[in-house]
Motif scaffolding. Structure first.
Motif, PDB file in Angstrom:
ATOM      1  N   UNK A   8      40.614  39.589  41.927  1.00 16.24           N
ATOM      2  CA  UNK A   8      40.376  39.257  40.673  1.00 16.24           C
ATOM      3  C   UNK A   8      39.219  40.033  40.047  1.00 16.24           C
ATOM      4  N   UNK A   9      38.326  40.414  40.798  1.00 19.06           N
ATOM      5  CA  UNK A   9      37.061  41.158  40.497  1.00 19.06           C
ATOM      6  C   UNK A   9      37.667  42.607  40.365  1.00 19.06           C
ATOM      7  N   UNK A  14      39.096  47.304  36.201  1.00 15.62           N
ATOM      8  CA  UNK A  14      40.007  48.238  35.775  1.00 15.62           C
ATOM      9  C   UNK A  14      40.156  48.106  34.238  1.00 15.62           C
ATOM     10  N   UNK A  15      39.907  46.687  33.781  1.00  6.83           N
ATOM     11  CA  UNK A  15      40.525  46.730  32.291  1.00  6.83           C
ATOM     12  C   UNK A  15      39.472  47.495  31.506  1.00  6.83           C
ATOM     13  N   UNK A  39      39.938  37.224  31.695  1.00  6.58           N
ATOM     14  CA  UNK A  39      40.067  38.336  31.674  1.00  6.58           C
ATOM     15  C   UNK A  39      41.345  39.001  32.148  1.00  6.58           C
ATOM     16  N   UNK A  40      41.823  38.396  33.327  1.00  6.53           N
ATOM     17  CA  UNK A  40      43.074  39.121  33.824  1.00  6.53           C
ATOM     18  C   UNK A  40      44.416  38.453  32.771  1.00  6.53           C
ATOM     19  N   UNK A  41      44.101  37.213  32.419  1.00  9.07           N
ATOM     20  CA  UNK A  41      44.902  36.633  31.372  1.00  9.07           C
ATOM     21  C   UNK A  41      45.160  37.443  29.996  1.00  9.07           C
ATOM     22  N   UNK A  42      43.822  38.148  29.699  1.00 12.82           N
ATOM     23  CA  UNK A  42      43.843  38.922  28.523  1.00 12.82           C
ATOM     24  C   UNK A  42      44.673  40.181  28.576  1.00 12.82           C
TER      25      UNK A  42
END
Length: 221
Positions: A8-9, A14-15, A39-42
């Protein structure tokens, strides 16, 4: 944590950063312990918006307006967003955030219980984002199905409950058993509904992506 925290980190690193106002709203919400989408859901939302380019969006659960503003910003198509919030303390904060972004005419905040508010809505929506009280998702589903157009997307957040949804009801705290039962029921309905094709993704705290399809025709040969 559903997925290894190191993955996840790395993925989040990379976002690309959100615009300053969105980052400010997100930071203030986290500081005040107001839940915002991870963040990953975004990242998943940004992808789905780019792919589907929805003109009409319904959000169930505004909080402070972060996700509504994120959807408006990253949707490549001009859109109208209706967002529903019932928690009185968060409503003025969300309205202020919409005004600061200059989006008060694009994002319409509807106050009240979502089950009742949705009954007053008539226009079909291209994209519905479910991010309200998890124990109510199953209760909201009939109205959501009525409002979602054929071919539209239903995205539901926080469906895996930090992984506890896979546990026996006796393995979760007594106070969480009702939510646990309802979420399992919701996931069953999404994956067995004749009008939905659903994928359950271990993103963030669990996200489902459902496409509403037409009724199947069973003709003979």
């Amino acid at each position: 944590m559903i997925v290894d925290e190191r993955f996840v980190t790395y993925i989040n690193s990379l976002e690309q950063e959100n615009p300053p106002l969105l980052s400010k709203i997100e930071a203030e919400a986290l500081s005040a312990r107001v839940p915002v989408i991870r963040r990953e859901t975004q990242g998943l939302l940004k992808f789905l918006l780019a792919m589907s380019r929805p003109r009409r969006i319904l959000e169930v659960g505004t909080a402070v307006g972060f996700s509504a503003l994120l959807m408006e910003y990253y949707n490549p198509a001009e859109c109208q967003i209706d967002t529903i919030e019932n928690y009185e303390k968060r409503i003025p904060i969300a309205r202020q955030n919409f005004m600061c972004a200059g989006k008060e005419n694009v994002i319409k905040l509807l106050e009240g219980d979502a089950a009742q508010v949705m009954k007053t809505l008539r226009e079909p929506y291209d994209f519905i984002f479910m991010d309200a009280a998890k124990g109510q998702y199953l209760h909201f589903l009939p109205e959501v199905m009525r409002l979602l157009r054929e071919g539209g997307l239903l995205v539901s957040d926080n469906v895996l409950q930090d992984g506890t949804v896979i546990e026996s009801r006796f393995a979760v705290c007594r106070r969480d058993r009702t939510i646990h039962k309802r979420m399992r029921g919701y996931l069953y309905e999404l994956t067995h509904h004749e009008r939905l094709v659903t994928s359950i993704l271990p993103v963030g705290d669990g996200v489902t992506v459902s496409v509403k399809q037409g009724l199947r025709e069973h003709g003979g040969s």
